[in-house]
Design an enzyme around this catalytic site. Structure first.
Site, PDB file in Angstrom:
ATOM      1  N   ASN A  77       0.811  -1.216   0.000  1.00  0.00           N
ATOM      2  CA  ASN A  77       0.000   0.000   0.000  1.00  0.00           C
ATOM      3  C   ASN A  77       0.846   1.269   0.000  1.00  0.00           C
ATOM      4  O   ASN A  77       0.394   2.318  -0.438  1.00  0.00           O
ATOM      5  CB  ASN A  77      -0.915   0.002   1.227  1.00  0.00           C
ATOM      6  CG  ASN A  77      -1.639   1.314   1.397  1.00  0.00           C
ATOM      7  OD1 ASN A  77      -2.562   1.636   0.652  1.00  0.00           O
ATOM      8  ND2 ASN A  77      -1.214   2.103   2.379  1.00  0.00           N
ATOM      9  N   TYR A 142       3.642   9.091 -10.661  1.00  0.00           N
ATOM     10  CA  TYR A 142       2.759   8.279  -9.822  1.00  0.00           C
ATOM     11  C   TYR A 142       1.906   7.345 -10.677  1.00  0.00           C
ATOM     12  O   TYR A 142       1.875   6.127 -10.462  1.00  0.00           O
ATOM     13  CB  TYR A 142       1.866   9.205  -8.992  1.00  0.00           C
ATOM     14  CG  TYR A 142       0.775   8.495  -8.226  1.00  0.00           C
ATOM     15  CD1 TYR A 142       1.055   7.845  -7.027  1.00  0.00           C
ATOM     16  CD2 TYR A 142      -0.538   8.483  -8.704  1.00  0.00           C
ATOM     17  CE1 TYR A 142       0.047   7.198  -6.315  1.00  0.00           C
ATOM     18  CE2 TYR A 142      -1.544   7.834  -8.008  1.00  0.00           C
ATOM     19  CZ  TYR A 142      -1.251   7.194  -6.809  1.00  0.00           C
ATOM     20  OH  TYR A 142      -2.251   6.553  -6.122  1.00  0.00           O
TER      21      TYR A 142
END
Length: 238
Positions: A77, A142
């Site tokens: 995560n 990202y």
């Protein structure tokens, strides 16, 4: 008792995922880079904590040592935006540093974590990586890293499958309760993101946690190599 690792578990989506597994009575370890916040989160959850930066090989090796007796579920995560993009006229080296930081935080961290723990991943376990709707429109470090994460996952699923280990990506859309945008989202932008969904509501961290929890369960043993979207219909697949 199942042993679960949730990287970046001190807040937001990671915290909600850890909480879901703790609800099962699992032995959960969360990681983070902010020691105070990590300690506080671990105390609230009743989780083990390991201070670790997933892009630091020494830190990842130290993390792996905590699982010498095995791990059942790895949730990759940790990640996020790593800074505003440089101006177009900035030196090329500045652009290289910007992209490298994003790829390291959102792709390499997951690769290193799974590689370090590969030998102790137990059969019947799962690797679940948190992707992003942004991967469908990759034009920044990202989003590009999240697209690469999905490609890596497909190969990972093939390599782990013979050991009865599944590997999937959960790709959220706009989710409330995170600091992904660093508090910089305008009311107009928020409204536009909600309007893009079919259900006309913002996603919640619990929506993501529920899917991760399911994918790590016995009910999902034939689901692997997939990217599953949690975005209220903002991006659809065929």
């Amino acid at each position: 008792m199942r042993k679960i690792l949730v990287t970046g578990g001190s807040r937001g989506i990671g915290y909600a995922i850890a909480d879901a597994f703790i609800g099962d009575g699992a032995d959960v370890t969360i990681t983070g880079r902010d020691g105070d916040r990590l300690t506080a989160a671990g105390a609230r959850l009743g989780a083990r904590t390991v201070l670790a930066d997933g892009t630091d090989t020494d830190a990842v090796e130290a993390l792996a040592a905590h699982f010498h007796d095995g791990v059942d579920v790895i949730v990759n995560n940790a990640g996020g935006f790593t800074g505003a993009p440089p101006a177009a006229a900035a030196p090329l080296a500045t652009h290289a540093d910007h992209w490298t930081a994003g790829l390291r935080a959102n792709l390499l961290s997951a690769v290193l974590t799974v590689t370090a723990l590969d030998d102790v991943l137990r059969g019947g376990g799962s690797v679940i990586s948190i992707g992003s709707i942004g991967a469908e429109y990759a034009a920044n470090p990202y989003s590009t890293a999240k697209a690469a994460l999905a490609a890596w996952n497909a190969g990972l699923s093939a390599s782990l499958g013979a050991r009865d280990i599944t590997a999937n990506v959960v790709a959220p859309g706009f989710i409330d309760g995170t600091d992904l945008f660093g508090g910089g989202m305008t009311a107009e932008r928020r409204a536009a993101l909600i309007e893009r969904t079919h259900v006309k509501r913002v996603g919640q961290v619990a929506d993501v946690a529920a899917l991760v929890h399911f994918l790590a369960s016995d009910r999902a043993r034939h689901i692997t190599g997939q990217t599953l979207h949690v975005n209220g219909g903002a991006h659809t697949t065929r």
